[in-house]
Design a protein around this motif. Structure first.
Motif, PDB file in Angstrom:
ATOM      1  N   UNK A  98       0.825  -1.210   0.000  1.00  0.00           N
ATOM      2  CA  UNK A  98       0.000   0.000   0.000  1.00  0.00           C
ATOM      3  C   UNK A  98       0.858   1.259   0.000  1.00  0.00           C
ATOM      4  N   UNK A  99       1.931   1.244   0.774  1.00  0.00           N
ATOM      5  CA  UNK A  99       2.828   2.396   0.823  1.00  0.00           C
ATOM      6  C   UNK A  99       3.471   2.659  -0.536  1.00  0.00           C
ATOM      7  N   UNK A 100       3.845   1.585  -1.237  1.00  0.00           N
ATOM      8  CA  UNK A 100       4.441   1.754  -2.572  1.00  0.00           C
ATOM      9  C   UNK A 100       3.467   2.429  -3.527  1.00  0.00           C
ATOM     10  N   UNK A 101       2.192   2.086  -3.449  1.00  0.00           N
ATOM     11  CA  UNK A 101       1.194   2.702  -4.330  1.00  0.00           C
ATOM     12  C   UNK A 101       1.095   4.201  -4.055  1.00  0.00           C
ATOM     13  N   UNK A 102       1.100   4.578  -2.774  1.00  0.00           N
ATOM     14  CA  UNK A 102       1.077   6.005  -2.424  1.00  0.00           C
ATOM     15  C   UNK A 102       2.298   6.717  -2.998  1.00  0.00           C
ATOM     16  N   UNK A 103       3.459   6.077  -2.923  1.00  0.00           N
ATOM     17  CA  UNK A 103       4.691   6.691  -3.419  1.00  0.00           C
ATOM     18  C   UNK A 103       4.715   6.763  -4.949  1.00  0.00           C
ATOM     19  N   UNK A 104       4.190   5.722  -5.616  1.00  0.00           N
ATOM     20  CA  UNK A 104       4.110   5.723  -7.076  1.00  0.00           C
ATOM     21  C   UNK A 104       3.244   6.885  -7.555  1.00  0.00           C
ATOM     22  N   UNK A 106       2.584   9.623  -5.874  1.00  0.00           N
ATOM     23  CA  UNK A 106       3.249  10.881  -5.528  1.00  0.00           C
ATOM     24  C   UNK A 106       4.172  11.310  -6.664  1.00  0.00           C
ATOM     25  N   UNK A 107       4.983  10.393  -7.158  1.00  0.00           N
ATOM     26  CA  UNK A 107       5.922  10.699  -8.243  1.00  0.00           C
ATOM     27  C   UNK A 107       5.181  11.131  -9.502  1.00  0.00           C
ATOM     28  N   UNK A 108       3.997  10.540  -9.733  1.00  0.00           N
ATOM     29  CA  UNK A 108       3.221  10.855 -10.934  1.00  0.00           C
ATOM     30  C   UNK A 108       2.245  12.003 -10.721  1.00  0.00           C
ATOM     31  N   UNK A 109       2.267  12.603  -9.523  1.00  0.00           N
ATOM     32  CA  UNK A 109       1.336  13.706  -9.204  1.00  0.00           C
ATOM     33  C   UNK A 109      -0.132  13.295  -9.373  1.00  0.00           C
ATOM     34  N   UNK A 110      -0.452  12.083  -8.918  1.00  0.00           N
ATOM     35  CA  UNK A 110      -1.810  11.583  -9.016  1.00  0.00           C
ATOM     36  C   UNK A 110      -2.456  11.507  -7.638  1.00  0.00           C
ATOM     37  N   UNK A 114      -2.818   8.861  -1.379  1.00  0.00           N
ATOM     38  CA  UNK A 114      -1.968   9.358  -0.288  1.00  0.00           C
ATOM     39  C   UNK A 114      -2.380   8.769   1.063  1.00  0.00           C
ATOM     40  N   UNK A 115      -3.667   8.422   1.230  1.00  0.00           N
ATOM     41  CA  UNK A 115      -4.145   7.840   2.478  1.00  0.00           C
ATOM     42  C   UNK A 115      -3.575   6.449   2.742  1.00  0.00           C
ATOM     43  N   UNK A 116      -3.011   5.821   1.713  1.00  0.00           N
ATOM     44  CA  UNK A 116      -2.467   4.472   1.851  1.00  0.00           C
ATOM     45  C   UNK A 116      -1.046   4.461   2.405  1.00  0.00           C
ATOM     46  N   UNK A 117      -0.444   5.630   2.528  1.00  0.00           N
ATOM     47  CA  UNK A 117       0.942   5.700   2.975  1.00  0.00           C
ATOM     48  C   UNK A 117       1.073   5.160   4.403  1.00  0.00           C
ATOM     49  N   UNK A 118       1.966   4.222   4.573  1.00  0.00           N
ATOM     50  CA  UNK A 118       2.271   3.545   5.837  1.00  0.00           C
ATOM     51  C   UNK A 118       1.116   2.664   6.333  1.00  0.00           C
ATOM     52  N   UNK A 119       0.097   2.452   5.506  1.00  0.00           N
ATOM     53  CA  UNK A 119      -0.916   1.463   5.851  1.00  0.00           C
ATOM     54  C   UNK A 119      -0.299   0.087   5.632  1.00  0.00           C
ATOM     55  N   UNK A 120      -0.177  -0.725   6.674  1.00  0.00           N
ATOM     56  CA  UNK A 120       0.486  -2.019   6.519  1.00  0.00           C
ATOM     57  C   UNK A 120      -0.227  -2.894   5.495  1.00  0.00           C
ATOM     58  N   UNK A 121       0.543  -3.722   4.840  1.00  0.00           N
ATOM     59  CA  UNK A 121      -0.047  -4.715   3.963  1.00  0.00           C
ATOM     60  C   UNK A 121       0.161  -4.467   2.489  1.00  0.00           C
ATOM     61  N   UNK A 122      -0.316  -5.423   1.702  1.00  0.00           N
ATOM     62  CA  UNK A 122      -0.211  -5.397   0.251  1.00  0.00           C
ATOM     63  C   UNK A 122      -1.586  -5.149  -0.360  1.00  0.00           C
ATOM     64  N   UNK A 123      -1.601  -4.702  -1.602  1.00  0.00           N
ATOM     65  CA  UNK A 123      -2.851  -4.290  -2.230  1.00  0.00           C
ATOM     66  C   UNK A 123      -3.823  -5.461  -2.404  1.00  0.00           C
ATOM     67  N   UNK A 198       0.352  12.462   3.179  1.00  0.00           N
ATOM     68  CA  UNK A 198       1.069  11.230   3.503  1.00  0.00           C
ATOM     69  C   UNK A 198       1.758  11.348   4.859  1.00  0.00           C
ATOM     70  N   UNK A 199       2.438  12.477   5.084  1.00  0.00           N
ATOM     71  CA  UNK A 199       3.129  12.670   6.366  1.00  0.00           C
ATOM     72  C   UNK A 199       2.138  12.806   7.522  1.00  0.00           C
ATOM     73  N   UNK A 200       0.966  13.413   7.256  1.00  0.00           N
ATOM     74  CA  UNK A 200      -0.059  13.525   8.304  1.00  0.00           C
ATOM     75  C   UNK A 200      -0.540  12.140   8.714  1.00  0.00           C
ATOM     76  N   UNK A 201      -0.748  11.268   7.740  1.00  0.00           N
ATOM     77  CA  UNK A 201      -1.187   9.896   8.043  1.00  0.00           C
ATOM     78  C   UNK A 201      -0.114   9.149   8.835  1.00  0.00           C
ATOM     79  N   UNK A 202       1.130   9.305   8.403  1.00  0.00           N
ATOM     80  CA  UNK A 202       2.221   8.630   9.101  1.00  0.00           C
ATOM     81  C   UNK A 202       2.364   9.154  10.526  1.00  0.00           C
ATOM     82  N   UNK A 203       2.283  10.468  10.684  1.00  0.00           N
ATOM     83  CA  UNK A 203       2.422  11.066  12.008  1.00  0.00           C
ATOM     84  C   UNK A 203       1.326  10.582  12.958  1.00  0.00           C
ATOM     85  N   UNK A 204       0.099  10.464  12.436  1.00  0.00           N
ATOM     86  CA  UNK A 204      -1.004   9.981  13.268  1.00  0.00           C
ATOM     87  C   UNK A 204      -0.761   8.542  13.714  1.00  0.00           C
TER      88      UNK A 204
END
Length: 571
Positions: A98-104, A106-110, A114-123, A198-204
């Motif tokens: 899930x984190x990889x999808x958020x990062x992918x 981010x790079x593509x400005x899509x 972003x809510x998936x960042x640091x959510x444990x697990x796979x898609x 993404x950082x807000x989700x991680x911080x929470x």
């Protein structure tokens, strides 16, 4: 002793080394397939060896029994390929995190992930349970899902066929592996905005100590009829800090159960049973586990934790319960599945993917299905009766997709059987013999207008003696289905064309002893546009130093690779 163990199997693997919870026994076999073919091979190997099988993503939502797992754990850790089909469509394999999808994105400005960042697990697991957090839900971004079932058949779903509501999907009680997901991100967003969320989700998550000690996050689902979250229920019951062995209810979030360092799975489940019983007894709140127990458990533990709500279970000779399995060896059920006399049966249905999986190369709205019309035995008794039906269909204008039609000279002469039809826009299917794929295979091509060709090969690209010059008379019983229009589910317009094959058409490539056949679907649309279904991972020719030469080599699509074809068992 098991035979012919695949080379991507690990024997006697410690399960605690592979899961978030750091608990569990020893897996007799641990399979790490890196493509669809190895997943299918693992499944069929479990059938042949009569061994139970479970699926492990990242282990962020599953807890394995302390008892050794006497079968195969199929891990998706290597099923981690992804690529952008277009600016808006992202295809990911089931093992992408899930984190990889958020990062992918981010790079593509899509926007949208972003809510998936640091959510444990796979898609794959996230789709299966319709994961949600921080205002996002996986159902909001999924367009299509590809699965493999416990018999090794690929299935294809639309978003409407999967998601049913809060943490509820049709896949939760189906023995199917999510192997691929087509995600849709139509909106762009500034990287700064995405990164802040993404950082807000991680911080929470850090503030709530989500990663402080090993856990699987929320232990129980929320029961909205109660009117409050499960964590609040346990907090009000004063359960924070409650311990069984080295398992403890988190001091920060009462719906988390931590492994304090040396907890056993039995400790964790005893603790959850206490939590569940107390909520029911004191607040009449009936709660279901969100974490998935997997493996062999005592019947008493099975009942106390309400595992019957989590899908099928199987009882062994000692009265213990197998839960969380993908496949359990049961000859009666397997024989019933393959002897089912209801026809037609869909053997395969899926979309096409660009041959080289080149980023942003586009995606045609073209799909393919293979349907078995009568039983294998009936086909042999009636060798000229339609047996298998191959359909290509699209929801788009076919003239737009199949943009290079056969020349008018053929139409004027009403000539439909055309050699070298691949020079125009065609759909193709290959069939190969499972025991000798490289020396016995067939190729069929067709256009939406019904022009077609059929070829027989005795070696790679080596036409058989009777097919040196293609001969239409060899295929008298083959039925050509020119393009027609119909509605799917009374709403989706489909343009459909294809062929129906008899047993006589295909007997050269069918294994009579095992009822297996290999196939591969392809599109050749012209202008160097090539597509496959199911897709292969294309390997780069890394020994070339000249990058232009690498590019030139990779532009030569080669569909004639029968060793890579997909395997299906005929009913």
């Amino acid at each position: 002793m098991q035979k012919n163990i695949p080379n991507y199997f690990i024997e006697n693997q410690s399960i605690k080394e592979k899961t978030y919870y750091k608990m569990g026994g020893i897996a007799r076999y641990f399979s790490t397939p890196s493509n669809l073919y190895e997943i299918q091979e693992t499944i069929l190997w479990c059938h042949s060896q009569q061994l139970p099988c479970s699926i492990l993503g990242s282990g962020s939502n599953s807890v394995y029994s302390d008892e050794n797992f006497s079968g195969v754990i199929l891990s998706l850790e290597k099923l981690n390929h992804w690529f952008w089909e277009t600016d808006e469509y992202l295809f990911v394999e089931g093992g992408v995190t899930n984190t990889e999808i958020a990062e992918i994105c981010l790079v593509a400005n899509r926007a949208g992930a972003s809510w998936m960042f640091r959510m444990p697990g796979q898609v794959g697991a996230s789709v299966r349970m319709n994961a949600r957090c921080y205002g996002g839900e996986i159902s909001q971004i999924v367009k299509n899902v590809i699965t493999i079932d416990q018999y090794g058949y690929i299935k294809f779903y639309t978003v409407e066929e999967i998601f049913q509501g809060y943490k509820l999907t049709t896949l939760m009680n189906k023995p199917e592996i999510v192997v691929g997901v087509r995600l849709y991100f139509p909106n762009k967003s500034a990287a700064e905005k995405l990164l802040k969320h993404m950082y807000d989700c991680e911080e929470d998550r850090h503030r709530k100590k989500h990663f402080y000690l090993p856990s699987c996050g929320s232990t129980f689902k929320n029961n909205y009829s109660v009117g409050k979250p499960s964590g609040q229920i346990f907090d009000e019951l004063g359960l924070k800090g409650l311990k069984v062995g080295a398992a403890e209810v988190s001091q920060y979030h009462a719906n988390f159960v931590w492994n304090m360092g040396s907890a056993k799975t039995n400790d964790m489940l005893e603790l959850t049973a206490i939590m569940r019983n107390k909520a029911k007894k004191e607040l009449q709140a009936v709660l279901e586990l969100e974490v998935q127990p997997v493996g062999l458990f005592q019947k008493e533990m099975y009942q106390k934790c309400g595992m019957e709500k989590l899908g099928p279970s199987y009882e062994d000779a000692n009265g213990k319960k197998w839960v969380g399995l993908f496949y359990y060896p049961n000859n009666f059920v397997t024989k019933l599945f393959y002897s089912n006399n209801e026809f037609p049966k869909i053997l395969y249905e899926a979309p096409f993917f660009e041959y080289f999986q080149t980023p942003f190369a586009g995606r045609p709205d073209v799909f393919v299905s293979i349907c078995q019309l009568i039983s294998f035995e009936a086909a042999k008794r009636n060798p000229n009766k339609p047996f298998l039906q191959w359909k290509t269909f699209t929801i788009d204008n076919p003239n737009k997709i199949f943009s290079i039609p056969a020349p008018e000279k053929y139409q004027k002469k009403n000539h439909k059987f055309i050699d070298e039809l691949w020079k125009y826009s065609v759909s193709e299917i290959f069939f190969a013999h499972p025991e000798k794929p490289k020396t016995s295979y067939l190729e069929f091509e067709i256009t939406p207008n019904g022009e077609w060709i059929a070829l027989e090969f005795d070696g790679i690209r080596k036409r058989s003696a009777q097919n040196t010059k293609p001969n239409e008379k060899l295929w008298d019983s083959l039925i050509i289905n020119e393009m027609c229009i119909h509605f799917h589910n009374d709403k989706d317009l489909r343009y459909v064309f294809g062929m129906s094959f008899t047993y006589n058409n295909l007997k050269k490539v069918i294994s009579d002893q095992q009822n297996y056949i290999y196939f591969q679907c392809a599109l050749s649309l012209g202008y160097a546009k090539y597509y496959l279904s199911p897709a292969w991972k294309q390997e780069k020719n890394l020994h070339f130093k000249n990058m232009k030469k690498i590019k030139d080599e990779n532009l030569k699509a080669d569909f004639h690779q029968p060793a890579k074809f997909w395997k299906v068992k005929l009913f």
